[in-house]
Scaffold this active site. Structure first.
Site, PDB file in Angstrom:
ATOM      1  N   SER A  10       0.948  -1.267  -0.052  1.00 27.25           N
ATOM      2  CA  SER A  10      -0.003  -0.118  -0.075  1.00 27.25           C
ATOM      3  C   SER A  10       0.942   1.332   0.164  1.00 27.25           C
ATOM      4  O   SER A  10       1.683   1.417  -0.712  1.00 27.25           O
ATOM      5  CB  SER A  10      -0.957  -0.111   0.999  1.00 27.25           C
ATOM      6  OG  SER A  10      -1.907   0.909   1.159  1.00 27.25           O
TER       7      SER A  10
ATOM      8  N   LYS B 113       4.468   1.982  -2.280  1.00 29.75           N
ATOM      9  CA  LYS B 113       4.885   3.205  -2.987  1.00 29.75           C
ATOM     10  C   LYS B 113       6.398   3.588  -2.534  1.00 29.75           C
ATOM     11  O   LYS B 113       7.460   3.830  -3.235  1.00 29.75           O
ATOM     12  CB  LYS B 113       3.917   4.614  -2.541  1.00 29.75           C
ATOM     13  CG  LYS B 113       2.370   4.203  -2.831  1.00 29.75           C
ATOM     14  CD  LYS B 113       1.780   5.431  -2.475  1.00 29.75           C
ATOM     15  CE  LYS B 113       0.309   5.377  -2.089  1.00 29.75           C
ATOM     16  NZ  LYS B 113      -0.349   4.797  -3.178  1.00 29.75           N
TER      17      LYS B 113
ATOM     18  N   GLN C 275      -7.523   5.667  -7.876  1.00 27.04           N
ATOM     19  CA  GLN C 275      -7.250   6.755  -6.886  1.00 27.04           C
ATOM     20  C   GLN C 275      -6.804   7.887  -7.939  1.00 27.04           C
ATOM     21  O   GLN C 275      -5.688   7.822  -8.518  1.00 27.04           O
ATOM     22  CB  GLN C 275      -6.498   6.773  -5.954  1.00 27.04           C
ATOM     23  CG  GLN C 275      -6.307   7.685  -5.021  1.00 27.04           C
ATOM     24  CD  GLN C 275      -5.489   7.773  -3.700  1.00 27.04           C
ATOM     25  OE1 GLN C 275      -4.575   6.719  -3.721  1.00 27.04           O
ATOM     26  NE2 GLN C 275      -5.569   8.493  -2.661  1.00 27.04           N
TER      27      GLN C 275
ATOM     28  N   HIS D  16      -6.885  -6.388   0.788  1.00 26.00           N
ATOM     29  CA  HIS D  16      -5.794  -5.700   0.563  1.00 26.00           C
ATOM     30  C   HIS D  16      -4.698  -6.174   1.502  1.00 26.00           C
ATOM     31  O   HIS D  16      -4.511  -6.237   2.717  1.00 26.00           O
ATOM     32  CB  HIS D  16      -6.067  -4.195   0.774  1.00 26.00           C
ATOM     33  CG  HIS D  16      -5.261  -3.199   0.765  1.00 26.00           C
ATOM     34  ND1 HIS D  16      -4.418  -3.178  -0.512  1.00 26.00           N
ATOM     35  CD2 HIS D  16      -4.953  -1.924   1.325  1.00 26.00           C
ATOM     36  CE1 HIS D  16      -3.525  -2.151  -0.421  1.00 26.00           C
ATOM     37  NE2 HIS D  16      -3.802  -1.403   0.516  1.00 26.00           N
TER      38      HIS D  16
END
Length: 530
Positions: free
Chosen positions: A234, A238, A276, A365
């Site tokens: 998540s 990144k 997103q 997730h």
């Protein structure tokens, strides 16, 4: 003007090898295994001495920028050229996306024990410190290690079982979330200023680099300095992605479900339903650099995109894991980013060093997924323990298929090494002679990934090609890239894209695909040209 013109070079360059044209070192083999060589660098930034011209204004384009074309408009032709081309991409990414990663600090000290790492940094007359915990596998060591950001990343039990230590790093210690852009806090901002334009992702990357500094300074009895990986899921995915891209000492990068501001291409996220939005990722937390704010509504104006950030990791180990069940994560754009970056790996002759896997059943997730266990183990063995080769598998979920061809108008060169003939186009007449050969890249129960190489067997350039192949009964193609497909089952015809139709004499281009319904390779493969 070079953004990092005063960045010092820390360590001596590692040896050049032809397979990747970049820096490598041999790792000690495990008992009973042959010694292998894997790519890594002895420096955080091997291109620190490369002059980078001011790019000026960049023309807007909805297509992905060509990773092989320099700022001055010329294209790289050798593997050695890639070092300075990578420096250009790095600088453009800092200027427009992440913010600057400062030169290595004036002073870094710390300790490595069997349970933890301490880090003390001094730079520009300021200092800060942070720590991380260590979980060792069984055995006496020294061990390779994987830095896990925020306690969320690749399965730590699998990492330990594969013989690697786990370094649990809290990114918030160096860059805290929940802070305004003009008042950022954490160890990074204590040194470089709370109003620094550098975003949290780059600050976290800086923290990983300082951990590696301390490991390098240790006596090597616990952790090996030349065998470090990084992972996160998540928002921490990144961070892991950026850490691997901006520190060439990291031998294996494993971002998971990184979403917008991670692997997914910015140009694609803006068009992918449910992903997103760029403006949301920019405003949710100061992950991205302040300068990115001017691109949230116009990603076509970005001088770089994430496929080039993937390419910055090449030829080092990379295993990208994504979840196609959550639209917000933008896995379709992520697959395009991975496929585009894989072209850099292929050009460097290191195609087996990158893997991508989004074909998973569990939609939760950041779940631990059985589909990833084997390639994770193989990646650790290959890139951190020096045994075997990387998985080299591309498994794109049919839920979120990706087509790189619609995003590019550039062709992947075959980069030569040293004085090899780069194989420029022959000015002679087209001969129309070609062959097509198939290889199975990987297979699983109910399907396989294939690659077809189209080779020009004539004495002049080949202008356009068509491949026909016949799939076994019950098979169908769910995804195909680097070609235009007609049909999904039975006899399938694949034609070149506009950008890969011209093949120089004795040159080769490839297209890849994923087939379901069995593992039998296609038959009756023929190639023709106008």
């Amino acid at each position: 003007m070079r953004f990092h013109r005063h960045r010092p070079r820390l360590l001596a360059l590692a040896a050049l090898v032809a397979v990747a044209g970049l820096f490598t070192a041999a790792l000690p083999a495990q008992a009973g295994a042959a010694e292998t060589v894997r790519p890594f660098a002895d420096e955080e930034d091997t291109g620190a001495d490369c002059p980078v011209p001011d790019p000026g204004s960049t023309p807007a384009s909805s297509l992905l920028p060509d990773p092989f074309t320099r700022i001055d408009g010329t294209r790289v032709s050798t593997r050695e050229d890639w070092r300075c081309r990578r420096a250009e991409i790095r600088e453009q990414a800092e200027r427009s996306v992440y913010g600057q990663k400062p030169a290595p600090p004036a002073g870094v000290t710390g300790t490595v024990s069997r349970t933890g790492i301490t880090v003390n940094v001094t730079d520009q007359g300021r200092s800060s410190s942070f720590s991380a915990s260590v979980s060792l596998p069984s055995g006496s060591g020294p061990f390779p290690a994987v830095v896990v950001l925020g306690g969320m990343g690749a399965d730590t039990a699998t990492i330990n079982a594969a013989g690697a230590a786990v370094i649990n790093f809290d990114p918030y210690a160096v860059g805290r979330e929940g802070t305004p852009r003009n008042n950022k806090s954490g160890a990074f901002y204590s040194i470089y200023g709370s109003n620094s334009g550098t975003g949290l992702l780059m600050a976290w990357s800086w923290g990983v680099s300082r951990i590696i500094d301390v490991i390098e300074q240790s006596d090597g009895s616990i952790l090996r300095a030349n065998a470090t990986g990084v992972t996160g899921c998540s928002r921490f995915g990144k961070g892991a992605f950026v850490a691997g891209a901006f520190d060439e000492r990291i031998a294996l990068t494993m971002p998971i479900e990184s979403g917008t501001a991670g692997v997914p291409i910015f140009r694609g996220v803006a068009q992918e339903s449910g992903a997103q939005p760029l403006s949301s990722a920019y405003s949710e937390q100061p992950w991205l650099g302040d300068a990115f704010g001017s691109f949230t509504g116009s990603p076509a104006n970005l001088p770089v995109d994430t496929h080039q950030i993937v390419g910055m990791i090449a030829p080092r180990g990379l295993f990208i894991m994504e979840n196609p069940h959550v639209d917000w994560l933008g896995s379709q754009s992520g697959a395009v980013g991975a496929l585009g970056g894989a072209e850099v790996y292929r050009a460097l002759g290191a195609g087996s060093n990158i893997s991508y896997w989004s074909d998973v059943q569990d939609g939760n997730h950041c779940a631990v997924r059985p589909e990833w266990r084997a390639p994770l183990q193989q990646s650790i063995q290959a890139f951190l323990r020096g045994s075997g080769s990387g998985p080299g598998v591309i498994r794109v979920s049919p839920r979120e298929p990706a087509d790189l061809s619609r995003w590019r108008n550039w062709q992947t060169p075959v980069l030569t090494s040293g004085g090899e003939d780069p194989g420029g186009e022959d000015p002679g007449e087209p001969t129309g002679a070609c062959t097509a050969t198939h290889r199975t890249v990987s297979s699983w129960s109910g399907g396989f990934q294939g690659e077809v190489a189209v080779r020009n067997t004539g004495t002049g350039p080949l202008n356009g090609w068509t491949v026909d192949m016949t799939l076994a009964a019950g098979q169908s193609i769910s995804n195909l890239w680097n070609g235009e497909r007609t049909g999904t089952g039975g006899t399938v015809r694949v034609r070149n894209n506009a950008w890969n139709g011209t093949i120089p004499a004795d040159g080769t281009v490839t297209f890849g695909f994923v087939a379901t319904g069995g593992t039998a390779p296609p038959g009756g493969i023929t190639c023709s040209s106008p």
